[in-house]
Scaffold this motif. Structure first.
Motif, PDB file in Angstrom:
ATOM      1  N   UNK A   1       0.836  -1.202   0.000  1.00 41.67           N
ATOM      2  CA  UNK A   1       0.000   0.000   0.000  1.00 41.67           C
ATOM      3  C   UNK A   1       0.868   1.248   0.000  1.00 41.67           C
ATOM      4  N   UNK A   2       0.415   2.281  -0.717  1.00 35.51           N
ATOM      5  CA  UNK A   2       1.167   3.526  -0.815  1.00 35.51           C
ATOM      6  C   UNK A   2       0.263   4.706  -0.507  1.00 35.51           C
ATOM      7  N   UNK A   3       0.636   5.474   0.511  1.00 35.61           N
ATOM      8  CA  UNK A   3      -0.140   6.669   0.845  1.00 35.61           C
ATOM      9  C   UNK A   3      -0.122   7.673  -0.291  1.00 35.61           C
ATOM     10  N   UNK A   4       0.946   7.683  -1.079  1.00 44.58           N
ATOM     11  CA  UNK A   4       1.038   8.613  -2.213  1.00 44.58           C
ATOM     12  C   UNK A   4      -0.034   8.323  -3.268  1.00 44.58           C
ATOM     13  N   UNK A   5      -0.588   7.111  -3.250  1.00 48.75           N
ATOM     14  CA  UNK A   5      -1.624   6.721  -4.205  1.00 48.75           C
ATOM     15  C   UNK A   5      -3.002   6.652  -3.541  1.00 48.75           C
ATOM     16  N   UNK A   6      -3.142   7.329  -2.405  1.00 43.30           N
ATOM     17  CA  UNK A   6      -4.404   7.346  -1.650  1.00 43.30           C
ATOM     18  C   UNK A   6      -4.795   5.957  -1.165  1.00 43.30           C
ATOM     19  N   UNK A   7      -3.817   5.151  -0.813  1.00 37.61           N
ATOM     20  CA  UNK A   7      -4.073   3.792  -0.323  1.00 37.61           C
ATOM     21  C   UNK A   7      -3.953   3.795   1.197  1.00 37.61           C
ATOM     22  N   UNK A   8      -5.004   4.300   1.857  1.00 37.45           N
ATOM     23  CA  UNK A   8      -5.017   4.481   3.295  1.00 37.45           C
ATOM     24  C   UNK A   8      -5.916   3.456   3.982  1.00 37.45           C
ATOM     25  N   UNK A   9      -5.599   3.043   5.217  1.00 33.82           N
ATOM     26  CA  UNK A   9      -6.507   2.173   5.971  1.00 33.82           C
ATOM     27  C   UNK A   9      -7.634   2.977   6.601  1.00 33.82           C
ATOM     28  N   UNK A  10      -8.862   2.515   6.427  1.00 36.94           N
ATOM     29  CA  UNK A  10     -10.013   3.203   7.017  1.00 36.94           C
ATOM     30  C   UNK A  10     -10.799   2.299   7.962  1.00 36.94           C
ATOM     31  N   UNK A  11     -11.398   1.224   7.445  1.00 39.21           N
ATOM     32  CA  UNK A  11     -12.169   0.312   8.288  1.00 39.21           C
ATOM     33  C   UNK A  11     -11.390  -0.986   8.458  1.00 39.21           C
ATOM     34  N   UNK A  12     -11.614  -1.676   9.577  1.00 39.15           N
ATOM     35  CA  UNK A  12     -10.923  -2.926   9.798  1.00 39.15           C
ATOM     36  C   UNK A  12     -11.735  -3.852  10.685  1.00 39.15           C
ATOM     37  N   UNK A  13     -11.428  -5.151  10.600  1.00 36.29           N
ATOM     38  CA  UNK A  13     -12.092  -6.170  11.393  1.00 36.29           C
ATOM     39  C   UNK A  13     -11.091  -7.288  11.652  1.00 36.29           C
ATOM     40  N   UNK A  14     -11.288  -8.005  12.766  1.00 34.79           N
ATOM     41  CA  UNK A  14     -10.419  -9.125  13.113  1.00 34.79           C
ATOM     42  C   UNK A  14     -11.271 -10.360  13.318  1.00 34.79           C
ATOM     43  N   UNK A  15     -10.848 -11.465  12.703  1.00 32.47           N
ATOM     44  CA  UNK A  15     -11.539 -12.744  12.865  1.00 32.47           C
ATOM     45  C   UNK A  15     -10.542 -13.877  12.644  1.00 32.47           C
ATOM     46  N   UNK A  16     -10.569 -14.863  13.551  1.00 25.22           N
ATOM     47  CA  UNK A  16      -9.727 -16.061  13.425  1.00 25.22           C
ATOM     48  C   UNK A  16      -8.265 -15.717  13.205  1.00 25.22           C
ATOM     49  N   UNK A  17      -7.764 -14.784  13.987  1.00 25.05           N
ATOM     50  CA  UNK A  17      -6.358 -14.391  13.944  1.00 25.05           C
ATOM     51  C   UNK A  17      -5.950 -13.805  12.598  1.00 25.05           C
ATOM     52  N   UNK A  18      -6.917 -13.190  11.926  1.00 23.49           N
ATOM     53  CA  UNK A  18      -6.635 -12.503  10.667  1.00 23.49           C
ATOM     54  C   UNK A  18      -7.219 -11.091  10.710  1.00 23.49           C
TER      55      UNK A  18
END
Length: 483
Positions: free
Chosen positions: A300-317
């Motif tokens: 992922x590259x912030x220069x290409x607008x590749x930002x983390x927004x939402x997230x979830x965790x399940x089964x150690x992933x």
């Protein structure tokens, strides 16, 4: 989901504020905009009233949604006072004039080229400074109205509503009979919701230097994500109706928090700024988190607008919506090793995504994802094998009513669909979600409508068998869904 976009809907309005009546706007005057080849006769059908949403595409690469308000209230164009309106049998021309921070004269102009009926216009968008064009492109504008043939609700009952004394709600979490409603820079409002039909405001919490973006409750601890000062920690044990919020974490690092998820003793924080990474905290001691590692999604590259927004965790992933980088799946098992560095397992590089929900359907791992972009869709993904994620279904949304966030409860998916309100889907079969109810929360005449493209039901939270939503104008909404 409650995304504060890094590039706001009106980010191209970068020149300043203040109304200006100068005539120094030559290349943005209606006569100066070339509409050769346009079918202007179709503009006779246009009704210049109500609230419209628009998508703007400038030649320099900027693309973003915004809004137009003719009525009710003061007319607005992309969030600014509308200083010129010409809607006639062959003309659709709107403009806003401001004075830039450097004293320059700035005009924002929309000129219609053709209409596809009374509620849709396509045309030229232009920005001029001191009469010279600085941005040129196109726009599509659609009047916001309820979907044809729909009533106020179907299989969804509105039990109660709690208006905020000020500000616009942008998040809700519920525990112990209390709803904690965040409202950006206006702070947090606590409602007693033991009687869902009559939510009662019982306390307020505000810190002038902080803007709240997200919230998560774990046990008797409330974590409040902020726009630039990390996480504020609130203790709900002694006084849940008026919690103490005197502790922070990450505040010294100017960390922006857009989403949080908790699994076991670890808190996962999506932080678009300053490093565009996932901050992983150990919250064994809930009021004193410690940093485990800061993880940047590989590739992922912030220069290409590749930002983390939402997230979830399940089964150690870990599942992350990374805007234009798509959905990624990361193995969290390495956190238990000496390296403590998670490793990406796979990626679905589909359309931009800022919201997701993850669950199990039999032996399959399912991910539902979407975004608050113009013309987005709700996608159903099979992520059982993360190295080869497969799309199993797609449900297009109306371009003028985008997705704010979603919550999965069993085999029911609740989607906050901004001007299309609450949408409920049966996802008991992996594929395109099936409609299972709705509630139209948005009304054109509500006070405060038409200020932004991101107007209406912004997000949902499921607790104790009820659905809690937050609407930008109506505040806290409490629903019951009856399949």
């Amino acid at each position: 989901m409650n995304r504060f976009p890094l590039v706001a809907a009106t980010a191209f309005l970068a020149f300043g504020c203040g109304k200006d009546n100068s005539e120094n706007k030559a290349e943005c005057q209606v006569e100066a905009i070339d509409l050769t080849g346009c079918d202007r006769s179709t503009l006779s059908a246009v009704q210049g009233e109500g609230i419209w949403n628009a998508n703007i595409n400038f030649d320099d690469g900027y693309t973003g949604p915004s809004s137009i308000r003719f009525s009710p209230g003061d007319p607005l164009l992309v969030g600014l006072s509308m200083t010129t309106k010409q809607v006639t049998s062959d003309t659709f021309y709107l403009a806003s004039d401001v004075t830039g921070t450097d004293g320059s004269t700035v005009r924002y102009a929309f000129s219609g080229c053709k209409a596809n009926g009374p509620g849709e216009v396509l045309g030229v968008a232009r920005v001029c400074r001191n009469g010279t064009t600085v941005r040129n492109g196109t726009f599509t504008a659609v009047r916001v109205a309820r979907r044809a043939g729909e009533a106020e609700s179907d299989r969804v009952e509105l039990l109660g509503q709690g208006a905020l004394p000020r500000g616009a709600a942008n998040g809700v979490v519920v525990a112990g009979g209390y709803a904690y409603v965040i409202a950006g820079s206006e702070g947090m409002f606590v409602f007693d919701v033991k009687d869902p039909a009559h939510p009662a405001l019982v306390s307020e919490h505000k810190i002038p230097t902080e803007t709240y973006t997200s919230a998560l409750i774990s046990g008797t601890t409330l974590y409040l994500g902020t726009y630039a000062t990390g996480i504020r920690i609130c203790d709900l044990a002694a006084k849940p109706q008026a919690p103490s919020c005197d502790k922070t974490v990450l505040a010294d690092l100017t960390v922006r928090v857009d989403g949080m998820a908790k699994a076991g003793n670890l808190l996962y924080v999506a932080s678009p700024l300053p490093k565009s990474d996932i901050v992983i905290l150990d919250v064994t001691q809930p009021s004193a988190p410690t940093l485990v590692v800061r993880y940047t999604v590989e590739g992922a590259s912030a220069d290409l607008n590749e930002y983390p927004y939402a997230l979830a965790v399940q089964d150690d992933r870990l599942y992350v919506s990374n805007w234009s980088y798509g959905v990624t799946v990361t193995d969290l098992a390495p956190l238990a090793t000496t390296t403590k560095v998670p490793k990406i397992l796979g990626r679905f590089g589909g359309p931009s995504t800022s919201a997701l929900a993850v669950g199990k359907l039999g032996d399959a791992t399912v991910v539902y994802q979407g975004s608050d972009a113009w013309g987005s869709s709700l996608l159903a993904l099979d992520a059982t094998h993360p190295e080869a994620i497969v799309q199993r279904g797609e449900l297009p949304l109306r371009q003028e009513a985008t997705m704010g966030g979603m919550a999965l409860s069993g085999t029911t998916l609740y989607v906050a669909n901004y001007q299309d309100g609450l949408r409920v889907y049966d996802v008991s079969t992996l594929g395109t979600p099936k409609a299972a109810g709705y509630f139209n929360t948005w009304n054109e005449t509500d006070t405060g409508r038409g200020l932004s493209y991101f107007d209406g039901l912004q997000g949902v939270h499921v607790a104790d068998g009820l659905v809690y939503g937050w609407d930008t104008a109506r505040g806290l909404l409490i629903f019951r869904h009856t399949p």
